[in-house]
Design a protein around this motif. Structure first.
Motif, mmCIF file in Angstrom:
data_model
loop_
_atom_site.group_PDB
_atom_site.id
_atom_site.type_symbol
_atom_site.label_atom_id
_atom_site.label_comp_id
_atom_site.label_asym_id
_atom_site.label_seq_id
_atom_site.Cartn_x
_atom_site.Cartn_y
_atom_site.Cartn_z
ATOM 1 N N GLY A 1 31.068 25.752 43.239
ATOM 2 C CA GLY A 1 31.767 25.876 42.211
ATOM 3 C C GLY A 1 31.540 27.072 41.423
ATOM 4 N N LYS A 2 30.331 27.514 41.433
ATOM 5 C CA LYS A 2 30.198 28.822 40.599
ATOM 6 C C LYS A 2 30.712 30.066 41.392
ATOM 7 C CE LYS A 2 25.625 27.424 38.531
ATOM 8 N NZ LYS A 2 23.947 27.630 38.519
ATOM 9 N N SER A 3 30.567 29.892 42.727
ATOM 10 C CA SER A 3 31.412 30.918 43.434
ATOM 11 C C SER A 3 33.039 30.979 43.157
ATOM 12 C CB SER A 3 31.169 30.793 44.860
ATOM 13 O OG SER A 3 31.789 31.812 45.529
ATOM 14 N N ILE A 4 33.494 29.978 43.050
ATOM 15 C CA ILE A 4 34.822 30.023 43.014
ATOM 16 C C ILE A 4 35.163 30.360 41.415
ATOM 17 C CG2 ILE A 4 37.079 28.127 42.590
ATOM 18 C CD1 ILE A 4 36.044 28.959 45.329
ATOM 19 N N ALA A 5 34.338 29.924 40.467
ATOM 20 C CA ALA A 5 34.373 30.360 39.341
ATOM 21 C C ALA A 5 34.400 31.914 38.926
ATOM 22 C CB ALA A 5 33.312 29.614 38.259
ATOM 23 N N ARG A 6 33.298 32.536 39.694
ATOM 24 C CA ARG A 6 33.320 33.896 39.670
ATOM 25 C C ARG A 6 34.513 34.611 40.130
ATOM 26 N NH1 ARG A 6 27.844 32.786 41.238
ATOM 27 N NH2 ARG A 6 28.551 33.249 43.587
ATOM 28 N N LEU A 7 35.174 34.069 41.441
ATOM 29 C CA LEU A 7 36.254 34.536 42.007
ATOM 30 C C LEU A 7 37.457 34.421 40.750
ATOM 31 C CD1 LEU A 7 37.713 35.756 44.337
ATOM 32 C CD2 LEU A 7 38.057 33.435 45.232
ATOM 33 N N GLU A 8 37.482 33.348 40.342
ATOM 34 C CA GLU A 8 38.652 33.298 39.290
ATOM 35 C C GLU A 8 38.436 34.420 38.108
ATOM 36 O OE1 GLU A 8 40.027 28.395 39.743
ATOM 37 O OE2 GLU A 8 38.190 28.938 38.479
ATOM 38 N N ASP A 9 37.220 34.353 37.711
ATOM 39 C CA ASP A 9 37.065 35.374 36.596
ATOM 40 C C ASP A 9 37.277 36.700 36.934
ATOM 41 O OD1 ASP A 9 36.114 33.401 34.885
ATOM 42 O OD2 ASP A 9 34.169 33.968 35.376
ATOM 43 N N ARG A 10 37.061 37.045 38.210
ATOM 44 C CA ARG A 10 37.407 38.433 38.631
ATOM 45 C C ARG A 10 38.922 38.692 38.908
ATOM 46 N NH1 ARG A 10 38.069 40.508 43.748
ATOM 47 N NH2 ARG A 10 36.951 38.523 44.685
ATOM 48 N N LEU A 11 39.580 37.536 39.213
ATOM 49 C CA LEU A 11 41.111 37.469 39.404
ATOM 50 C C LEU A 11 41.759 37.417 38.091
ATOM 51 C CD1 LEU A 11 41.338 35.652 42.579
ATOM 52 C CD2 LEU A 11 41.653 37.932 42.525
ATOM 53 N N GLY A 12 41.161 36.819 37.217
ATOM 54 C CA GLY A 12 41.703 36.587 35.865
ATOM 55 C C GLY A 12 42.799 35.325 35.878
ATOM 56 N N THR A 13 42.442 34.503 36.767
ATOM 57 C CA THR A 13 43.509 33.482 36.788
ATOM 58 C C THR A 13 42.888 32.191 37.561
ATOM 59 O OG1 THR A 13 45.788 32.839 37.818
ATOM 60 C CG2 THR A 13 44.536 34.014 39.335
ATOM 61 N N ARG A 14 43.565 31.109 37.312
ATOM 62 C CA ARG A 14 42.883 29.687 37.827
ATOM 63 C C ARG A 14 43.530 29.598 39.223
ATOM 64 N NH1 ARG A 14 40.367 26.164 34.864
ATOM 65 N NH2 ARG A 14 40.887 24.456 36.173
ATOM 66 N N LEU A 15 42.736 29.302 40.165
ATOM 67 C CA LEU A 15 43.096 29.044 41.584
ATOM 68 C C LEU A 15 43.231 27.762 41.821
ATOM 69 C CD1 LEU A 15 40.787 31.594 43.325
ATOM 70 C CD2 LEU A 15 43.200 32.076 42.697
ATOM 71 N N PHE A 16 42.478 26.715 41.054
ATOM 72 C CA PHE A 16 42.488 25.352 41.230
ATOM 73 C C PHE A 16 42.847 24.479 40.115
ATOM 74 C CE2 PHE A 16 39.782 26.784 44.781
ATOM 75 C CZ PHE A 16 40.140 26.284 45.839
ATOM 76 N N HIS A 17 43.717 23.323 40.180
ATOM 77 C CA HIS A 17 43.856 22.360 39.151
ATOM 78 C C HIS A 17 42.592 21.421 39.431
ATOM 79 C CE1 HIS A 17 47.667 23.756 37.608
ATOM 80 N NE2 HIS A 17 48.130 23.784 38.725
ATOM 81 N N ARG A 18 41.824 21.162 38.632
ATOM 82 C CA ARG A 18 40.487 20.169 38.828
ATOM 83 C C ARG A 18 40.529 19.156 37.984
ATOM 84 N NH1 ARG A 18 38.407 25.428 40.279
ATOM 85 N NH2 ARG A 18 37.615 25.881 37.873
ATOM 86 N N THR A 19 40.457 17.901 38.539
ATOM 87 C CA THR A 19 40.295 16.833 37.534
ATOM 88 C C THR A 19 39.012 16.001 38.061
ATOM 89 O OG1 THR A 19 41.308 15.152 38.954
ATOM 90 C CG2 THR A 19 42.814 16.684 37.344
ATOM 91 N N THR A 20 38.481 15.055 37.626
ATOM 92 C CA THR A 20 37.222 14.239 38.146
ATOM 93 C C THR A 20 37.634 13.838 39.390
ATOM 94 O OG1 THR A 20 37.943 12.341 36.705
ATOM 95 C CG2 THR A 20 36.423 13.935 35.634
#
Length: 304
Positions: free
Chosen positions: A35-54
């Motif tokens: 999750g942290k790796s994906i969050a860093r990637l999204e921060d670098r790209l400046g966009t959300r890559l996934f719609h996430r729910t529980t």
């Protein structure tokens, strides 16, 4: 650059798995680390890559477009690495193999351990289980399987051996209960049978007309381990049906006696399976060749 590539590779893994938890299991990381790796990637790209729910996750429109391009880039890298690997004279890297428990321990492991000793740059991860594995999902390079092949869509296969079977019992058991003269007589005897997950393995015998005869035999004692069956048979607990190579020493020294020796015996094919790809890695090719060269002689072992 390496960190960026690792992040991209992990993003593709998550997108293909459809689950952070499943992707984490496949790559050997915690769900939190993924999750942290994906969050860093999204921060670098400046966009959300996934719609996430529980309960679910899915790619955003930007994530889908990025996924398609990343997958093509990684495929090109894999092809480039495969081209380099094809030119190697010796196998290298980590080889992940799965095999049935008994065949794996006694036949596959010695062959592959010799291969590792001969190739210092090769690493081996060998798993023993009688449960079929999903090669692609579990990241397995090679599987050894006995018996009829399952649906092998997406997999390549090569026969690497044949395993003959024998009906046998201890002399003491036969002295007490008599020796069956026909296959039909087996049902009246104490039988030691192999069963797993509530299912019994039928004893198979070829008929003169080429047809196969399956005897759905049950016994008061069931095992899910062939070594335990052999030990119980040697101790006089009943009649069993086991690979000839497994009981060869006991047949030789008279601990067990082969029954119906004049009846054609059934032979299981043993296959190596691997994920289909344009380029077969040298490590996988070397393992397949080694198994094909040595398993036939090891599995031909039978009563002298």
């Amino acid at each position: 650059m390496i960190d960026r590539l690792n992040g991209i590779s992990l993003f593709v893994q998550v997108a293909e798995a459809g689950s952070f938890a499943l992707a984490a299991e496949r790559v050997g990381l915690s769900r939190s680390a993924v999750g942290k790796s994906i969050a860093r990637l999204e921060d670098r790209l400046g966009t959300r890559l996934f719609h996430r729910t529980t309960r679910s996750q899915s790619l955003t429109e930007a994530g889908q477009a990025y996924f398609e391009r990343c997958r093509r880039v990684l495929a090109e890298l894999e092809t480039a690495e495969a081209d380099i690997d094809t030119g190697r004279a010796t196998p290298a890297g980590r080889l992940k193999v799965t095999a049935p428990l008994l065949v794996g321990r006694h036949c596959v492991a010695p062959v592959l351990l010799d291969l590792v000793r001969q190739n210092p740059t090769l690493q081996l991860e060998l798993s023993f289980t009688d449960r079929p594995a999903d090669l692609v999902e579990d990241g397995i390079d090679l599987a050894v399987r006995t018996g009829p092949l399952p649906d092998v869509a997406g997999l390549a296969a090569r026969r690497v051996g044949r395993m003959a079977m024998a009906v046998c019992a201890a002399p003491g058991y036969l002295d007490r209960h008599g020796t069956p003269a026909r296959l039909e007589d087996l049902a009246a005897h104490e039988l030691l049978v192999y069963g797993r997950a509530g299912r019994l393995a039928a004893w198979r015998f070829p008929e003169p007309d080429g047809q196969m005869r399956d005897l759905a035999l049950d016994g008061r004692v069931r095992f899910d381990d062939l070594e335990a069956i052999a030990d119980a048979a040697a101790g006089g607990a009943g009649i069993t049906w086991l690979p000839c190579w497994q009981v060869a020493d006991r047949l030789w020294d008279g601990t067990l006696v082969q029954l119906f020796a004049d009846h054609p015996g059934f032979t299981f094919d043993v296959h190596a399976l691997w994920p289909q790809s344009r380029h077969l890695p040298s490590k996988t090719r070397a393992a397949i060749d080694a198994l094909a060269a040595r398993l036939p002689a090891m599995m031909d072992a039978g009563p002298a």
